[in-house]
Design an enzyme around this catalytic site. Structure first.
Site, PDB file in Angstrom:
ATOM      1  N   ASP A   1     -14.226 -11.248  -3.060  1.00  0.00           N
ATOM      2  CA  ASP A   1     -13.917 -11.288  -4.896  1.00  0.00           C
ATOM      3  C   ASP A   1     -13.442 -10.596  -5.309  1.00  0.00           C
ATOM      4  OD1 ASP A   1     -16.053  -9.975  -3.426  1.00  0.00           O
ATOM      5  OD2 ASP A   1     -16.841  -9.442  -5.901  1.00  0.00           O
ATOM      6  N   ASP A   2     -12.693 -11.147  -6.883  1.00  0.00           N
ATOM      7  CA  ASP A   2     -12.041  -9.497  -7.041  1.00  0.00           C
ATOM      8  C   ASP A   2     -10.726 -10.434  -6.093  1.00  0.00           C
ATOM      9  OD1 ASP A   2     -14.087  -9.840  -9.447  1.00  0.00           O
ATOM     10  OD2 ASP A   2     -14.665  -7.905  -8.084  1.00  0.00           O
ATOM     11  N   ILE A   3     -10.024 -10.435  -5.612  1.00  0.00           N
ATOM     12  CA  ILE A   3      -9.187 -10.787  -5.437  1.00  0.00           C
ATOM     13  C   ILE A   3      -8.147 -11.972  -5.818  1.00  0.00           C
ATOM     14  CG2 ILE A   3      -9.631  -9.590  -2.868  1.00  0.00           C
ATOM     15  CD1 ILE A   3     -10.079 -12.642  -1.518  1.00  0.00           C
TER      16      ILE A   3
END
Length: 889
Positions: A300-302
């Site tokens: 996540d958060d990439i």
């Protein structure tokens, strides 16, 4: 190291879900005493058990705690379960607990992990229950704990701990009881997955104890600011940190909690790299060697549109589908080369880059089709912080991802709202949801001990959603956390109430707000005074008596702010009551105390991970709202319009509220949380109809130069219903306009005439009023104006630049001659300038009606007709200060 206990695995959950079955479906067996499974017979003497059991039935018999108790261990009783039972018996008054293979005459016998012992109580065993289910029987001269497995017996021990009395000596009578219980979903627990200061080692150990007590069975170690999980994921842990993870793994096993190690390589991984696959497997092997058996790979958060190596683009191409295929390749390699080769490893977990919706995409299709079907996919719901989560949404997520779903529920996490504690209950989750999931993990707050109040309710819901009531569970959690002391519980409830609101709980301070509403309706000041007094005393009570001292450390600034806001609210209440009783001087004295009290209440901060001081909020919209409402009521009773207020149809980003448009500070601003549509508006309310002059609207800010109303119109209204156009504006972040002379209005607004994509920042929205001109001397000091002496707002003050001279005066015009019933002059308490109060009559002569006396002067003018009022200064007086000259009718 403690051996791992058999448990229901996520793989079993996945198999049940993939096969169309619901793991949480109730067993076909009947509950104790013939009640159907899931039924709950409650009586006044039934002890409180958490999480709420599926079936509790009172029996007519009872047992006695003897001085020596025999503890007989069966096949599903492990050391941790026996330790809990023994400690509970000693707390109940037993002097000796003897572990033996058979009962002894004259003693109470407790059978742990031996279903056959239930026969004497005529209770059915746990064989038909799901994994981790249990039966607890008290009666027929014995206590029996029978789990479906070792975790089930451990949970039976936790229930026994709650139902046994606390006594200093033996002889206590324990009412007969039959509990038949099982979890609503296989995995229930917490993911430490927030941004910000990671929890301390001691706090994590304490959390694992808490999870075991509340029948939660998974803890995911995934703090975003552990560099060795993300930026340095390839590097080995320093020996000290690795030893701490081993401590956590051991403690988790003792509490029947799976410690899950979540490694996040997405910032730099090359998916096609053999070296990176090996680095990931090697890191997991290090964790395996210290006892970790459950692993996750959050992605996540990439960005999945920018590859970290050229080889990935050459292998998979570009776009979401390529990213999904690359991630599936990496995870499948880990699954094949690590999970499958390690007997006892639990199913791999992963967090997709698209983790927050149920819409179909090329990325999700690639994962669904190419990722090993046994991998659990974590999902936050529809939204990063989902206000609600439904069965239909979970089914849609299961369909679109093609894998069993483990929720990463972003509650009570506060890394996006670091100024708040989120102490309300787990809410907005539909009944039946746990049964459609592989499990539920909740992302907690940066503050570990304060998180327990909400996590209590998460555990309650995940175990037995059919019986779950958010407010009831919240109340039970407060009672438990207060240690059973009624006064501490009351204080904790008051504090939690003013820290209640969140995306899941939209009501702000629901209990306090109800008291405020009751006061405005009934005028019962005594009741509200008592409520505010209790709220103000709550922080000191908690600091003195709350058993969990970590909560006090976590909550310190919020406790301080609560006490200060309660003081300000009591002052505001006293001000209104004094004004209503005609005690003008007392009311004005209280009014002058409010600014400093409000400033103090808003001053408390804590230091964040980056060293920045973070201001804290408590009861926002209610405590500060009551003070504002009380101030407005005081102004109404005084006969002035009061401070202008601002409102908007747009949402607010973080703490950048509409009030900041009117604070006179260009460095603060209102900031919307989304783009405006045609018809959205920003409105200034002057409090009453006033003659208006220049209007200035200053929008956008450095760093957000496009955040302003790109197309709109300035309008004014006397009643808020019928609007007159003043000026159109387009592509101008700073707008000015001057209405025709003599224009009167109460409301001025800027209305969007077209939609746009950028948000809106408003630094200042100034509406000049021109009625009641103020002239005279001495001149105002820098930062003040003559106008402040009669602008309708007692909070603004005319401060003279020097002392008075002979013949000087301050004059307030009344626009036209009218009857004057009284003149009231409000001054700061320290102001000592002397003056006569005079009215200008029809023939132009000035008539003295009184003299200034102290901070509050009210003169009855006997209905004289006048067109102006002045304060005729006496020479040599100190530099005068005037908050407001109020001319009554």
């Amino acid at each position: 190291m403690t051996p791992r206990s058999p448990r229901i695995t996520a793989l079993t959950a996945a198999a049940a879900l993939l096969g169309g079955g619901l793991l949480a479906a109730g067993p076909s067996a009947h509950a104790a005493d013939g009640a159907p499974a899931g039924a709950s017979a409650k009586a006044q003497d039934t002890p409180a058990i958490t999480p709420t059991p599926r079936s509790v039935n009172n029996r007519t018999d009872r047992v006695t705690i003897t001085p020596t108790v025999t503890l007989v261990a069966g096949g599903t009783a492990d050391g941790p379960a026996l330790d809990v039972v023994e400690a509970a018996l000693r707390e109940a008054g037993a002097r000796h607990v003897v572990r033996a293979e058979r009962p002894a005459p004259g003693r109470l016998t407790v059978y742990a992990g031996d279903p056959a012992a239930l026969a004497a109580q005529k209770l059915e065993g746990p064989s038909a229950l799901p994994a981790e289910g249990y039966v607890l029987g008290i009666g027929a001269g014995r206590i029996v704990l029978a789990g479906k497995d070792t975790t089930g017996t451990y949970y039976a021990a936790q229930t026994l701990r709650q139902v046994l009395p606390h006594r200093a000596r033996p002889g206590g009578k324990v009412a007969g009881l039959a509990v038949r219980d099982w979890p609503g979903t296989a995995l229930r627990g917490v993911i430490e997955g927030f941004y910000g200061t990671p929890w301390s080692h001691e706090a994590r150990l304490d959390q694992l104890d808490y999870y075991g007590e509340h029948k939660m069975n998974i803890y995911v170690y995934s703090p975003k600011d552990d560099d060795y999980l993300r930026a340095k994921w390839r590097e080995p842990y320093p020996a000290g940190q690795l030893a701490q993870i081993e401590d956590l793994t051991d403690r988790a096993a003792q509490r029947h909690v799976e410690f899950t190690y979540a490694l996040s390589p997405g910032l730099s991984v090359c998916y096609s790299s053999e070296d990176d696959v090996k680095a990931l497997v090697d890191k997991f092997q290090t964790m395996w060697d210290i006892g970790v058996r459950t692993f996750a790979v959050p992605l996540d958060d990439i960005s999945y549109t920018d590859w970290n190596c050229d080889a990935d683009q050459e292998k998979w191409g570009t776009g979401g589908g390529a990213a999904g295929a690359a991630q599936a390749h990496l995870l499948n390699r880990v699954n094949q080369e690590f999970i499958a080769t390690h007997a006892g490893a639990q199913p791999l977990q992963m967090v997709p880059t698209e983790y927050y919706n149920v819409s179909s995409s090329a990325y999700k299709t690639a994962l669904s089709e190419q990722l090993d079907p046994h991998v659990l996919v974590e999902w936050t719901g529809v939204g990063v912080v989902a206000p609600t989560m439904t069965v239909a949404q979970a089914d849609a997520a299961r369909e679109v991802f093609g894998h069993p779903i483990l929720t990463w529920d972003n509650y009570p996490v506060n890394d996006y709202a670091t100024d708040r504690l989120l102490l309300g209950p787990f809410n907005g989750r539909e009944k039946g949801l746990p049964g459609r999931l592989a499990g539920i993990t909740a992302n907690p707050m940066i503050q570990p001990f304060a998180s327990k109040l909400s996590l209590y309710t998460v555990a309650d819901y995940a175990w037995n959603d059919a019986a779950y009531d958010p407010r009831e569970s919240w109340g039970k959690g407060l009672k438990e956390y207060a240690g059973g002391d009624a006064r501490t519980e009351k204080a904790l409830r008051a504090f939690a109430d003013v820290n209640y609101s969140s995306a899941l709980n939209t009501d702000k301070a629901p209990e306090l707000s109800a008291e405020f509403a009751r006061y405005w309706k009934s005028g019962d000041a005594g009741r509200l005074t008592s409520v505010l007094t209790s709220l103000g005393a709550a922080p000191a009570r908690l600091r003195a008596d709350l058993p969990d001292r970590g909560f006090i450390e976590d909550s310190g600034p919020w406790l301080d702010a609560t006490a200060s806001w309660a003081t300000a609210a009591r002052t505001a209440l006293g001000m209104v009551e004094a004004a209503r009783a005609g005690k003008g001087a007392q009311a004005w004295e209280l009014r002058q105390k409010l600014p400093a009290q409000i400033e103090r209440a808003a001053s408390f901060t804590y230091t964040g991970l980056d060293g920045r001081e973070v201001p804290v909020l408590v009861g926002d919209g209610q405590l500060d709202g009551f003070v504002e409402a009380a101030t407005a009521e005081y102004d109404r009773l005084l006969g002035v319009s009061g401070r202008p207020t601002a409102s908007t149809s747009l949402g607010t980003y973080q703490n950048n509220t509409a009030a900041r448009m009117l604070d006179g500070d260009d460095s603060t601003y209102f900031w919307s949380d989304g783009a405006p549509a045609a018809g959205d508006q920003l409105t200034v309310d002057l409090g009453e109809s006033r003659s208006i002059g220049d209007i200035t609207l200053v929008m956008a800010k450095p760093g957000s130069t496009d955040d302003y109303l790109h197309a709109g119109v300035l309008e004014y209204s006397d009643d808020g219903q019928s609007w007159q156009k003043l000026a159109d504006f387009s592509e101008k972040p700073e707008v000015t306009a001057t209405p025709p002379a003599g224009t009167e209005a109460r409301y001025v607004r800027a209305r969007a005439t077209a939609g746009q994509t950028s948000w809106v920042v408003v630094r200042e929205f100034q509406v000049t009023t021109t009625d009641g001109a103020v002239t005279g001397n001495p001149p105002a000091a820098t930062g003040s104006t003559l106008r402040a002496a009669a602008d309708g707002d007692p909070a603004t003050v005319y401060r003279a630049a020097r002392a008075t001279e002979d013949g000087e005066s301050l004059q307030v015009d009344l626009v036209a001659a009218r009857t004057v019933g009284s003149v009231t002059v409000l001054r700061p308490a320290a102001s000592g300038a002397a003056a006569d109060i005079q009215l200008r009559e029809a023939d132009g002569t000035w008539h003295t009606v009184g003299a200034l006396r102290g901070a509050y002067t009210r003169v009855d003018t006997e209905g004289r007709t006048a067109d102006a009022v002045r304060l005729a200064w006496r020479a040599g007086s100190a530099a005068p200060q005037v908050a407001e000259v109020v001319v009554g009718k």
